[in-house]
Design an enzyme around this catalytic site. Structure first.
Site, PDB file in Angstrom:
ATOM      1  N   TYR A  22      38.712  36.559  29.926  1.00 49.44           N
ATOM      2  CA  TYR A  22      38.636  36.274  28.486  1.00 49.44           C
ATOM      3  C   TYR A  22      38.316  34.812  28.206  1.00 49.44           C
ATOM      4  O   TYR A  22      38.566  34.320  27.112  1.00 49.44           O
ATOM      5  CB  TYR A  22      39.946  36.664  27.796  1.00 49.44           C
ATOM      6  CG  TYR A  22      40.288  38.131  27.877  1.00 49.44           C
ATOM      7  CD1 TYR A  22      39.340  39.066  28.267  1.00 49.44           C
ATOM      8  CD2 TYR A  22      41.546  38.584  27.564  1.00 49.44           C
ATOM      9  CE1 TYR A  22      39.650  40.414  28.355  1.00 49.44           C
ATOM     10  CE2 TYR A  22      41.870  39.937  27.637  1.00 49.44           C
ATOM     11  CZ  TYR A  22      40.915  40.841  28.042  1.00 49.44           C
ATOM     12  OH  TYR A  22      41.229  42.173  28.118  1.00 49.44           O
ATOM     13  N   LYS A  52      45.353  40.628  42.294  1.00 47.80           N
ATOM     14  CA  LYS A  52      44.530  41.498  43.139  1.00 47.80           C
ATOM     15  C   LYS A  52      43.921  40.595  44.212  1.00 47.80           C
ATOM     16  O   LYS A  52      42.696  40.572  44.443  1.00 47.80           O
ATOM     17  CB  LYS A  52      43.456  42.180  42.259  1.00 47.80           C
ATOM     18  CG  LYS A  52      42.668  43.262  42.934  1.00 47.80           C
ATOM     19  CD  LYS A  52      43.446  44.542  43.171  1.00 47.80           C
ATOM     20  CE  LYS A  52      42.606  45.524  43.965  1.00 47.80           C
ATOM     21  NZ  LYS A  52      43.360  46.715  44.383  1.00 47.80           N
ATOM     22  N   ASP A  92      47.243  47.342  40.899  1.00 46.41           N
ATOM     23  CA  ASP A  92      47.170  48.813  40.913  1.00 46.41           C
ATOM     24  C   ASP A  92      48.491  49.416  41.392  1.00 46.41           C
ATOM     25  O   ASP A  92      48.979  50.405  40.820  1.00 46.41           O
ATOM     26  CB  ASP A  92      45.981  49.319  41.744  1.00 46.41           C
ATOM     27  CG  ASP A  92      45.723  48.524  43.005  1.00 46.41           C
ATOM     28  OD1 ASP A  92      46.302  47.433  43.147  1.00 46.41           O
ATOM     29  OD2 ASP A  92      44.957  48.986  43.856  1.00 46.41           O
ATOM     30  N   ASP A 107      46.788  42.131  29.704  1.00 46.43           N
ATOM     31  CA  ASP A 107      46.384  42.906  28.526  1.00 46.43           C
ATOM     32  C   ASP A 107      46.766  44.372  28.686  1.00 46.43           C
ATOM     33  O   ASP A 107      47.464  44.951  27.863  1.00 46.43           O
ATOM     34  CB  ASP A 107      44.868  42.743  28.336  1.00 46.43           C
ATOM     35  CG  ASP A 107      44.420  43.159  26.944  1.00 46.43           C
ATOM     36  OD1 ASP A 107      45.258  43.613  26.152  1.00 46.43           O
ATOM     37  OD2 ASP A 107      43.213  43.035  26.656  1.00 46.43           O
TER      38      ASP A 107
END
Ligand code: NAD
Length: 362
Positions: A125, A192, A225, A249
């Site tokens: 973002y 990640k 995940d 988010d």
């Protein structure tokens, strides 16, 4: 003592939930001087910009704002005014507490209690994007090929994921300080880094370094995940989560689902000497003007604002009143009824009436 607060009524259901929240805040007896500032769709029509300087000046002057959601049109070249507001005022920490109030029908667990600390200023973002077929995208593709030998397809659009060490350190430190001041025991960094070795790798390395300064606090990390699965199966194992912007988010909305829905998910965007309090949910345009939306997420954001302003007793009183209305299950909006089509669901303003009655009874 008066608190001067910038009030942003927002778009869609915004003005209704904002008014309901203003009423319950005033019922606590705390004195407010509201400085109304228009941002978003309405500001575009009136001032020719979605984020007028006068609104920014008001927040900078008052240091505290209560904001309802704004509408962001998709794919029109119009970038989110929410993102712009957070970046312009350097409100780098998005703080979202998720806890299950007794009596909430749609919460799959009765004991989830998680605080999400989301970095607010960078990551995907950052606003740095290259449109398909633009000369800038062509230059970028050429640069990538010349430096890495990798050919990106010519018909690509590109958005940059930017993670800096300074912003990572700042948000992880915020998470640890929040945990320490609020009797939390564990901070979990979400990433990640197994795939995104440089960007998320930097976030994780920095989090580990910051954690060394808080030996009294447990520190763990988890890939995003795996976090999604663990949150659905056993959210009780998590306490404070700290995440880069993008993961923050959608993990925020997942956590809202854990506590009974967006109508109960409050939040704050906090900088070093300024804060904007707002619900997690959006402007739900289909319910605009229908006296249907649940104002409790914004009211609970108001509770967070009272605590920030040092009005702890009033914050506790208001939170207790909201919790009682939820527990009784009578004067609640459609989303908190066992069946959302339940004809006994009340409207936004009736929820405010019920909360005010509880506040007055004390
Ligand atoms: P949304 O949160 O507005 O609505 C999704 C659905 O959730 C609604 O249709 C409704 O069923 C439910 N819902 C949301 N808030 C509720 C409430 N208070 N009470 C009862 N039900 C509620 O998300 P969206 O439809 O994806 O987004 C609508 C607009 O809001 C978009 O323009 C989006 O960009 C914007 N948005 C703004 C903010 C913000 O200002 N902070 C945050 C998220 C989305």
């Amino acid at each position: 003592m008066h608190h001067r607060v910038t009030l942003i009524p927002g778009d869609g259901i915004g003005p209704e939930v904002a008014q309901a929240t203003q009423r319950v805040l005033e019922a606590t007896g705390v004195q407010f001087q509201w400085d109304t500032a228009i941002i978003g769709d309405q500001a575009q029509h009136t001032f020719g910009t979605t984020l007028p300087q006068s609104a920014l000046d008001s927040i900078k002057r008052n240091k505290v704002a209560l904001k309802a959601p704004l509408t962001t049109p998709i794919g029109s070249g119009f970038r989110s005014v929410n993102v712009a507001l957070r970046q312009t005022l350097d409100l780098y920490a998005c703080l979202r507490p998720y806890k299950v109030y007794p009596g909430v029908q749609h919460a799959p667990y009765k004991d989830a209690d998680i605080v999400v600390v989301r970095e607010n200023t960078e990551d995907l973002y950052s606003g740095i994007e290259f449109a398909k077929d633009s000369p800038e995208a062509a230059q970028l593709l050429e640069f990538v090929f010349s430096t890495t030998g990798e050919r990106i397809k010519e018909d690509s659009a590109v958005s940059l994921k930017v993670i800096s060490q300074a912003a990572s350190r700042r948000i992880v430190t915020f998470a640890f300080e929040y945990a320490r001041q609020n009797n939390r025991r564990k901070v979990t960094a979400v990433h990640k880094a197994n795939i995104l070795k440089y960007s998320d790798g930097l976030f994780l390395d920095t989090a580990r370094q910051v954690a060394e300064g808080y030996p009294d606090m447990e520190f763990t990390d988890i890939v995003v995940d795996a976090l999604c699965m663990q949150l659905v199966r056993s959210p009780q194992q998590f306490d404070v989560l700290v995440l880069p912007n993008f993961y923050g988010d959608f993990i925020s909305d997942l956590c809202a689902g854990l506590v009974g829905g967006l109508g109960l998910a409050p939040g704050a965007n906090i900088g070093d000497n300024m804060a904007v309090f707002e619900p997690t949910h959006g402007s739900a345009p289909k319910y605009a003007g229908k006296n249907k939306a649940n104002p409790m997420a914004m009211m609970l954001s108001g509770v967070m604002m009272l605590r920030y302003l040092g009005e702890r007793d009033s914050a506790d009183k208001l939170e207790k009143a909201i919790a009682e209305v939820i527990a009784e299950g009578k004067d609640v909006t459609y989303d908190l009824k066992p069946d959302p089509a339940d004809s006994t669901a009340v409207g936004t303003s009736q929820v405010a009436d019920a909360v005010i009655e509880k506040v007055k009874r004390g």
